[in-house]
Scaffold this active site. Structure first.
Site, PDB file in Angstrom:
ATOM      1  N   LYS A 310      27.179  13.395  -2.397  1.00 16.60           N
ATOM      2  CA  LYS A 310      27.755  12.552  -1.346  1.00 16.60           C
ATOM      3  C   LYS A 310      29.077  13.143  -0.877  1.00 16.60           C
ATOM      4  O   LYS A 310      29.457  13.015   0.281  1.00 16.60           O
ATOM      5  CB  LYS A 310      27.974  11.137  -1.890  1.00 16.60           C
ATOM      6  CG  LYS A 310      26.699  10.415  -2.281  1.00 16.60           C
ATOM      7  CD  LYS A 310      26.994   9.035  -2.831  1.00 16.60           C
ATOM      8  CE  LYS A 310      25.711   8.330  -3.250  1.00 16.60           C
ATOM      9  NZ  LYS A 310      25.965   6.987  -3.823  1.00 16.60           N
ATOM     10  N   ARG A 311      29.795  13.805  -1.785  1.00 15.14           N
ATOM     11  CA  ARG A 311      31.097  14.374  -1.450  1.00 15.14           C
ATOM     12  C   ARG A 311      30.973  15.459  -0.395  1.00 15.14           C
ATOM     13  O   ARG A 311      31.835  15.624   0.459  1.00 15.14           O
ATOM     14  CB  ARG A 311      31.751  14.940  -2.719  1.00 15.14           C
ATOM     15  CG  ARG A 311      33.129  15.547  -2.489  1.00 15.14           C
ATOM     16  CD  ARG A 311      33.698  16.076  -3.787  1.00 15.14           C
ATOM     17  NE  ARG A 311      33.805  15.023  -4.787  1.00 15.14           N
ATOM     18  CZ  ARG A 311      34.206  15.232  -6.041  1.00 15.14           C
ATOM     19  NH1 ARG A 311      34.509  16.456  -6.442  1.00 15.14           N
ATOM     20  NH2 ARG A 311      34.268  14.222  -6.881  1.00 15.14           N
TER      21      ARG A 311
END
Length: 578
Positions: A310-311
């Protein structure tokens, strides 16, 4: 000839790469060619929970269900599974619907208060099998939970959360399985009903069998889970909750009941749900229903075989949308993650995917996601003129954010000017932000110049005992003589082609020097195209300082080490620039 493959997966709802649970062994009996698309119309559904936002894996699930339904002339349903109120995220349902609308996955049936992305082509809005929001089907779920109790396949459990926690701790300390001990199964039916009617807090649990039934999967073949008999002999019973204390169903009960009553023929989902499937098949048997065809596809992983990050922004569909990827590109990309086809080209629009889709070509195992493939597909789909206006709007916004509304000479940055740059660079376009950043020299004179071209040109001049004027004087003089009206791509193309009358190496270095002056040495359209777009005034002004750049006498510029950002074919572009 079939083969048996032993796999160990958890009973938990999601599969973790690190988790290996005891007594969860199952075998799959596979054959070389698994089942292909249904010959009869398939009714499929995409059933997201509004507990988060749509990610790549969910988009692939929705797309595969859509393709299967459309390929067979069936229906694709949208069902919102919103019974987990504690984990519901505000705005998630609206985002899910908007993302599906953006992707062009038109549902045939859905809740009547969900607007269709297009005029409906299937049943009337709503559909004949509603409600399509799971929380509105709670009474149906409770009726079926009661039916399971009446038939002896389920029972009410009145144990408190504190007792269950204490039981788990005690059994763990004793080295025993921590599943439920079926204390409440011994409560008589009449007593159980009376306590429930009096308001006694309880859940409804499924009575698990000693052996879950074998089920067939279109991708993995016949699947047999290890029997539960050993755990049961130790007083440990999985007995999953079907109905929670608030009267709402869990995934297991709602999924089976809703799929049956909506006449779903195929359940296509990721393998993380495979450990739940034996429970579902058992429930189908308890109700006396025929299960749908199950189709499980592997999980999506990064190059290190871990979860997508997700980062890094490579999970949520909305992030790809915001970056400027086209829905056609993203659909094409996720379709190839776990599915193969027999065509020579991977580039497909949605209708072509429908025509080619075949569940018989879904692959076993997890899929490594290679985002370079997405960029390749984006380049191909950008060539579709029907999407250009939307892309241009995004490019224009980035240009305005970076440079305002004027060029370095004060001229306005018009939409037509941006369109000209876009058309000249169409084959290399991927995303608006990176496109504008790498073509910044069309909006501002370069202040950074690549060191390698400078070294190459100076070496050529030194080796051939030449000066800057020897190389460029006549070329620049020829440009000076041209009027603004004569400053067109066609005329500049012919002028640059005078390379045929001189030494090829000399001409290559001349064009390298011109590109250095105009674009800082960055790759881009041909020299003639670049000069035509910049116009005479801006071109001549940039050429006027190039000698100083070579000699290092021009201030307020920066020489950047490393080669120019080139793409394959750069050398041939130098030779054939026009």
């Amino acid at each position: 000839m079939s083969t048996s493959i032993a796999l160990r997966l958890p009973r938990a709802r999601y599969i973790s790469r690190q988790s290996v649970f005891r007594n969860c062994l199952f075998t799959t009996s596979t054959i070389p060619h698994h089942a292909s698309c249904a010959e009869t119309p398939a009714r499929t559904r995409f059933a997201p929970s509004p507990t988060g936002f749509l990610h790549l894996g969910s988009l692939r699930t929705a797309l595969f269900n859509y393709l299967l339904a459309k390929k067979t002339g069936g229906q694709f349903l949208l069902r919102i599974e919103d019974t987990d109120k504690k984990r519901t995220v505000k705005g998630a349902e609206e985002s899910l619907i908007e993302t599906l609308r953006w992707a062009g996955l038109q549902w045939d049936e859905a809740s009547s208060d969900i607007p269709f992305p297009f005029p409906p082509t299937g049943p009337d809005i709503g559909g004949p099998y509603g409600p399509y929001r799971q929380s509105e089907r709670s009474e149906l779920h409770r009726q079926h939970a009661q039916q399971l109790i009446d038939n002896g396949h389920a029972y009410r459990c009145f144990c408190t959360a504190e007792r269950l926690e204490a039981l788990s701790i005690a059994r763990k300390r004793s080295g025993l399985p921590t599943d439920y001990d079926r204390t409440c199964i011994s409560i008589k039916v009449d007593e159980s009903a009376s306590r429930a009617a009096a308001g006694g807090a309880h859940v409804v649990r499924l009575k698990t069998p000693d052996q879950y039934p074998v089920f067939h999967d279109s991708v993995y073949g016949n699947i047999t889970f290890t029997e539960n008999k050993r755990a049961h002999s130790l007083g440990a019973f999985e007995d999953p909750v079907l109905l929670k204390s608030d009267g709402l169903p869990t995934y297991h009960l709602a999924n089976v009941v809703d799929d049956h009553h909506m006449n779903i023929t195929h359940v296509l989902r990721a393998t993380e749900w495979m450990p739940s499937t034996p429970k579902h098949v058992h429930l189908y048997n308890c109700f006396g229903w025929t299960p749908p065809e199950f189709v499980h596809v592997g999980l999506l992983q990064n190059k290190k075989r871990g979860k997508l990050s997700k980062r890094n922004g490579d999970v949520f569909v909305s992030e790809f949308k915001e970056k400027g990827y086209l829905p056609e590109s993203l659909n094409n990309f996720v379709a190839l993650l776990g599915w193969s086809h027999e065509q020579q080209s991977d580039v497909m629009n949605l209708q072509e995917m429908v025509e080619r889709f075949d569940t018989g070509r879904l692959t076993q195992g997890n899929t490594i996601v290679n985002f370079e493939k997405l960029d390749f597909l984006q380049r191909q789909h950008v060539m579709n003129v029907s999407t250009v206006e939307d892309i241009l709007g995004r490019v224009q916004k980035v240009v305005t954010d970076m440079f305002g509304d004027k060029l370095e000479n004060g001229d306005p940055i018009t939409k037509e000017y941006v369109r000209t740059i876009f058309n000249a660079n169409l084959s290399s376009f991927i995303l608006p932000q990176s496109f504008v950043e790498t073509r910044a020299y069309f909006f501002r004179a370069p202040v950074e110049f690549k060191s390698n071209p400078i070294k190459q040109i100076n070496r050529y001049l030194s080796d051939n005992n030449m000066t800057y004027l020897d190389l460029m004087e006549f070329f620049i003089a020829g440009l000076e003589k041209r009027s603004n009206e004569d400053w067109t791509y066609e005329n500049l193309h012919q002028y640059v082609e005078l390379k045929d009358m001189e030494n090829r190496t000399k001409w290559n270095n001349k064009m390298r020097l011109v590109r250095l002056a105009l674009a800082g040495g960055e790759h881009g359209p041909t020299v003639a195209q670049t000069m035509a777009i910049l116009g005479k005034e801006r071109t001549m002004k940039r050429l006027a300082q190039v000698e100083g750049i070579l000699l290092g006498t021009v201030r307020k510029v920066k020489i950047v080490s490393g080669p120019a950002k080139e793409t394959p074919g750069f050398e041939s572009e130098i030779i054939n620039a026009a």
